[in-house]
Scaffold this motif. Structure first.
Motif, PDB file in Angstrom:
ATOM      1  N   ALA A   4       4.237  34.615  51.206  1.00  0.00           N
ATOM      2  CA  ALA A   4       3.589  34.936  52.476  1.00  0.00           C
ATOM      3  C   ALA A   4       3.861  33.811  53.469  1.00  0.00           C
ATOM      4  CB  ALA A   4       2.093  35.130  52.273  1.00  0.00           C
ATOM      5  N   SER A   5       3.802  32.590  52.980  1.00  0.00           N
ATOM      6  CA  SER A   5       4.175  31.432  53.786  1.00  0.00           C
ATOM      7  C   SER A   5       4.770  30.400  52.839  1.00  0.00           C
ATOM      8  CB  SER A   5       2.979  30.862  54.540  1.00  0.00           C
ATOM      9  OG  SER A   5       2.027  30.356  53.640  1.00  0.00           O
ATOM     10  N   VAL A   6       5.832  29.796  53.268  1.00  0.00           N
ATOM     11  CA  VAL A   6       6.524  28.792  52.458  1.00  0.00           C
ATOM     12  C   VAL A   6       5.846  27.440  52.694  1.00  0.00           C
ATOM     13  CG1 VAL A   6       8.757  27.690  52.037  1.00  0.00           C
ATOM     14  CG2 VAL A   6       8.665  30.090  52.674  1.00  0.00           C
ATOM     15  N   PRO A   7       5.602  26.669  51.631  1.00  0.00           N
ATOM     16  CA  PRO A   7       4.984  25.349  51.817  1.00  0.00           C
ATOM     17  C   PRO A   7       5.839  24.464  52.728  1.00  0.00           C
ATOM     18  CG  PRO A   7       5.065  25.939  49.484  1.00  0.00           C
ATOM     19  CD  PRO A   7       5.859  26.966  50.222  1.00  0.00           C
ATOM     20  N   PRO A   8       5.209  23.600  53.503  1.00  0.00           N
ATOM     21  CA  PRO A   8       5.970  22.707  54.392  1.00  0.00           C
ATOM     22  C   PRO A   8       6.984  21.874  53.621  1.00  0.00           C
ATOM     23  CG  PRO A   8       3.617  22.555  54.827  1.00  0.00           C
ATOM     24  CD  PRO A   8       3.784  23.389  53.591  1.00  0.00           C
ATOM     25  N   GLY A   9       8.167  21.750  54.165  1.00  0.00           N
ATOM     26  CA  GLY A   9       9.214  20.954  53.549  1.00  0.00           C
ATOM     27  C   GLY A   9      10.066  21.707  52.546  1.00  0.00           C
ATOM     28  N   PHE A  10       9.779  22.977  52.308  1.00  0.00           N
ATOM     29  CA  PHE A  10      10.527  23.791  51.359  1.00  0.00           C
ATOM     30  C   PHE A  10      11.186  24.969  52.060  1.00  0.00           C
ATOM     31  CE2 PHE A  10       7.466  21.662  48.650  1.00  0.00           C
ATOM     32  CZ  PHE A  10       8.236  21.296  47.552  1.00  0.00           C
ATOM     33  N   LEU A  11      12.255  25.463  51.466  1.00  0.00           N
ATOM     34  CA  LEU A  11      12.982  26.613  51.989  1.00  0.00           C
ATOM     35  C   LEU A  11      13.246  27.608  50.872  1.00  0.00           C
ATOM     36  CD1 LEU A  11      15.705  24.676  54.029  1.00  0.00           C
ATOM     37  CD2 LEU A  11      13.682  25.806  54.963  1.00  0.00           C
ATOM     38  N   THR A  12      13.154  28.882  51.191  1.00  0.00           N
ATOM     39  CA  THR A  12      13.574  29.924  50.249  1.00  0.00           C
ATOM     40  C   THR A  12      15.098  29.968  50.255  1.00  0.00           C
ATOM     41  OG1 THR A  12      13.612  31.638  51.936  1.00  0.00           O
ATOM     42  CG2 THR A  12      11.525  31.325  50.743  1.00  0.00           C
ATOM     43  N   THR A  13      15.680  30.751  49.379  1.00  0.00           N
ATOM     44  CA  THR A  13      17.137  30.878  49.350  1.00  0.00           C
ATOM     45  C   THR A  13      17.654  31.380  50.692  1.00  0.00           C
ATOM     46  OG1 THR A  13      17.093  31.311  46.980  1.00  0.00           O
ATOM     47  CG2 THR A  13      19.086  31.978  48.162  1.00  0.00           C
ATOM     48  N   GLU A  14      16.995  32.375  51.248  1.00  0.00           N
ATOM     49  CA  GLU A  14      17.427  32.937  52.521  1.00  0.00           C
ATOM     50  C   GLU A  14      17.307  31.918  53.654  1.00  0.00           C
ATOM     51  OE1 GLU A  14      15.265  34.466  50.405  1.00  0.00           O
ATOM     52  OE2 GLU A  14      16.652  35.998  49.667  1.00  0.00           O
ATOM     53  N   LEU A  15      16.195  31.186  53.680  1.00  0.00           N
ATOM     54  CA  LEU A  15      16.012  30.169  54.722  1.00  0.00           C
ATOM     55  C   LEU A  15      16.985  29.006  54.540  1.00  0.00           C
ATOM     56  CD1 LEU A  15      12.119  30.058  54.984  1.00  0.00           C
ATOM     57  CD2 LEU A  15      13.727  31.027  56.634  1.00  0.00           C
ATOM     58  N   ALA A  16      17.251  28.627  53.294  1.00  0.00           N
ATOM     59  CA  ALA A  16      18.209  27.553  53.031  1.00  0.00           C
ATOM     60  C   ALA A  16      19.602  27.960  53.509  1.00  0.00           C
ATOM     61  CB  ALA A  16      18.239  27.226  51.545  1.00  0.00           C
ATOM     62  N   ALA A  17      19.968  29.207  53.262  1.00  0.00           N
ATOM     63  CA  ALA A  17      21.274  29.699  53.704  1.00  0.00           C
ATOM     64  C   ALA A  17      21.358  29.679  55.225  1.00  0.00           C
ATOM     65  CB  ALA A  17      21.510  31.112  53.176  1.00  0.00           C
ATOM     66  N   GLN A  18      20.307  30.128  55.870  1.00  0.00           N
ATOM     67  CA  GLN A  18      20.281  30.145  57.325  1.00  0.00           C
ATOM     68  C   GLN A  18      20.374  28.722  57.879  1.00  0.00           C
ATOM     69  OE1 GLN A  18      16.655  31.709  59.041  1.00  0.00           O
ATOM     70  NE2 GLN A  18      17.850  32.818  60.576  1.00  0.00           N
ATOM     71  N   ALA A  19      19.653  27.790  57.278  1.00  0.00           N
ATOM     72  CA  ALA A  19      19.664  26.402  57.738  1.00  0.00           C
ATOM     73  C   ALA A  19      21.039  25.757  57.551  1.00  0.00           C
ATOM     74  CB  ALA A  19      18.606  25.598  56.994  1.00  0.00           C
ATOM     75  N   ALA A  20      21.737  26.126  56.469  1.00  0.00           N
ATOM     76  CA  ALA A  20      23.050  25.539  56.180  1.00  0.00           C
ATOM     77  C   ALA A  20      24.192  26.303  56.846  1.00  0.00           C
ATOM     78  CB  ALA A  20      23.267  25.495  54.671  1.00  0.00           C
ATOM     79  N   GLY A  21      23.893  27.472  57.395  1.00  0.00           N
ATOM     80  CA  GLY A  21      24.944  28.255  58.041  1.00  0.00           C
ATOM     81  C   GLY A  21      25.859  28.954  57.052  1.00  0.00           C
ATOM     82  N   VAL A  22      25.312  29.313  55.895  1.00  0.00           N
ATOM     83  CA  VAL A  22      26.089  29.995  54.858  1.00  0.00           C
ATOM     84  C   VAL A  22      25.339  31.250  54.419  1.00  0.00           C
ATOM     85  CG1 VAL A  22      27.158  27.842  54.052  1.00  0.00           C
ATOM     86  CG2 VAL A  22      25.050  28.648  52.987  1.00  0.00           C
TER      87      VAL A  22
END
Length: 75
Positions: A4-22
């Motif tokens: 529902a909400s990701v803890p601060p400082g953490f990323l899901t796989t989808e968010l990590a991909a978006q952040a890395a541009g992959v």
């Protein structure tokens, strides 16, 4: 289990991909290759730290030519 909400400082796989541009498949590949480590979550829904994703993006990746040469040379 979706978050529902990701803890601060953490990323899901989808968010990590978006952040890395992959693509998310690339993030999963980084985990498989040992370039990125899961920090929390479950096996089906891992979480990664922002710092780990940034480091994984900057880490040197083997290209397919080098990988093929290593396979041919070891035979």
């Amino acid at each position: 289990m979706r978050y529902a909400s990701v803890p601060p400082g953490f990323l899901t796989t989808e968010l990590a991909a978006q952040a890395a541009g992959v693509k998310p498949a690339t993030v999963r590949d980084w985990v498989r290759r040992g370039i990125l480590q899961r920090a929390a979550g479950s096996p089906r829904h891992p979480l990664y730290t922002v710092d780990a994703v940034t480091a994984a993006k900057a880490a040197p990746k083997p290209n397919s030519t080098r990988a093929r040469r290593a396979t041919v040379n070891s035979a």
